[in-house]
Design a protein around this motif. Structure first.
Motif, short mmCIF file in Angstrom:
data_model
loop_
_atom_site.label_atom_id
_atom_site.label_comp_id
_atom_site.label_asym_id
_atom_site.label_seq_id
_atom_site.Cartn_x
_atom_site.Cartn_y
_atom_site.Cartn_z
N ALA A 139 6.30 -6.37 -2.58
CA ALA A 139 6.47 -4.95 -2.28
C ALA A 139 5.68 -4.08 -3.25
CB ALA A 139 7.96 -4.59 -2.34
N LEU A 140 5.13 -3.00 -2.71
CA LEU A 140 4.39 -2.03 -3.51
C LEU A 140 5.29 -0.83 -3.77
CD1 LEU A 140 1.07 -2.07 -1.44
CD2 LEU A 140 1.52 -3.29 -3.58
N ASP A 141 5.12 -0.20 -4.93
CA ASP A 141 5.90 1.02 -5.18
C ASP A 141 5.23 2.19 -4.47
OD1 ASP A 141 3.84 2.11 -6.84
OD2 ASP A 141 4.72 1.17 -8.61
N ASP A 142 5.95 3.31 -4.36
CA ASP A 142 5.46 4.47 -3.62
C ASP A 142 4.11 4.97 -4.12
OD1 ASP A 142 7.68 4.35 -2.01
OD2 ASP A 142 8.74 5.99 -3.02
N GLU A 143 3.92 4.94 -5.43
CA GLU A 143 2.65 5.42 -6.00
C GLU A 143 1.49 4.52 -5.58
OE1 GLU A 143 0.94 5.74 -10.45
OE2 GLU A 143 2.84 6.79 -10.12
N GLU A 144 1.71 3.21 -5.59
CA GLU A 144 0.66 2.27 -5.17
C GLU A 144 0.36 2.43 -3.69
OE1 GLU A 144 -2.21 -0.75 -5.45
OE2 GLU A 144 -1.20 0.35 -7.04
N ILE A 145 1.39 2.60 -2.87
CA ILE A 145 1.18 2.82 -1.44
C ILE A 145 0.35 4.07 -1.22
CG2 ILE A 145 2.32 3.43 0.74
CD1 ILE A 145 4.61 1.55 -0.14
N GLU A 146 0.73 5.17 -1.88
CA GLU A 146 -0.01 6.42 -1.73
C GLU A 146 -1.47 6.26 -2.14
OE1 GLU A 146 -0.06 11.02 -3.35
OE2 GLU A 146 1.76 9.85 -3.60
N GLY A 147 -1.71 5.56 -3.25
CA GLY A 147 -3.08 5.34 -3.71
C GLY A 147 -3.89 4.54 -2.72
N ARG A 148 -3.29 3.52 -2.12
CA ARG A 148 -4.01 2.69 -1.15
C ARG A 148 -4.28 3.46 0.15
NH1 ARG A 148 -2.24 -3.61 -1.69
NH2 ARG A 148 -2.43 -3.73 -3.96
N VAL A 149 -3.32 4.28 0.56
CA VAL A 149 -3.52 5.09 1.77
C VAL A 149 -4.66 6.07 1.55
CG1 VAL A 149 -2.49 6.87 3.25
CG2 VAL A 149 -1.16 4.83 2.64
N VAL A 150 -4.67 6.75 0.41
CA VAL A 150 -5.74 7.71 0.11
C VAL A 150 -7.08 6.99 0.09
CG1 VAL A 150 -6.69 9.19 -1.71
CG2 VAL A 150 -4.27 9.37 -1.09
#
Length: 147
Positions: free
Chosen positions: A16-27
């Motif tokens: 699982a990725l944390d919210d910050e990592e998810i946001e960074g990957r989406v961007v």
């Protein structure tokens, strides 16, 4: 894939990725997609496996949206999308990912692990792209199977 689809994709990541990592990957993903429509236009080619296109990761609605996005990108004159037939016994990506680039000066570059990988990759890449009409028909069949 839009940002909602990307969030869904990364939310299902293991580990699982944390919210910050998810946001960074989406961007980062959304930024890479700008390459499709930049000026001057980049000549871009994708070779996709059919099987992942049929797996409804993130749910059927997310996948239908992703298929629509692939079709939209396939309509761009500077983009070529090829779909690897599922009955092929071998192909260039079996030993891992690779990146092919061509500079504005038409110098061709490849990033792979070994020289043998380059030779194998060039021999095994499909040489006939799926026609955009065929691609649309193929993806429409996949999307309708998710009802």
């Amino acid at each position: 894939m839009d940002s909602a689809g990307s969030v869904s994709f990364f939310t299902n990541h293991h580990p699982a990725l944390d919210d910050e990592e998810i946001e960074g990957r989406v961007v980062a993903r959304m930024e890479r997609q700008k390459l499709h429509t930049r000026r001057p236009a980049a000549d871009i080619g994708f070779v996709l496996e059919l099987h992942p296109l049929t797996r409804p990761t993130g749910g059927h609605q997310v996948c239908k949206e992703q298929l629509r996005h692939i079709l939209d990108v396939a309509q761009l004159r500077n983009v070529q999308i090829q779909v690897m037939a599922p009955d092929r016994t071998t192909h260039a990506g079996l030993n891992g990912p690779f990146v092919l680039l061509e500079t504005a000066e038409r110098i061709r570059l490849a990033y792979v692990r070994t020289v043998a990988d380059v030779q194998r990759m060039l021999r095994l890449l499909p040489d006939v792209p799926v026609d955009p009409v065929e691609l649309e028909s193929l993806l429409a069949v996949v999307a309708t199977s998710w009802r």
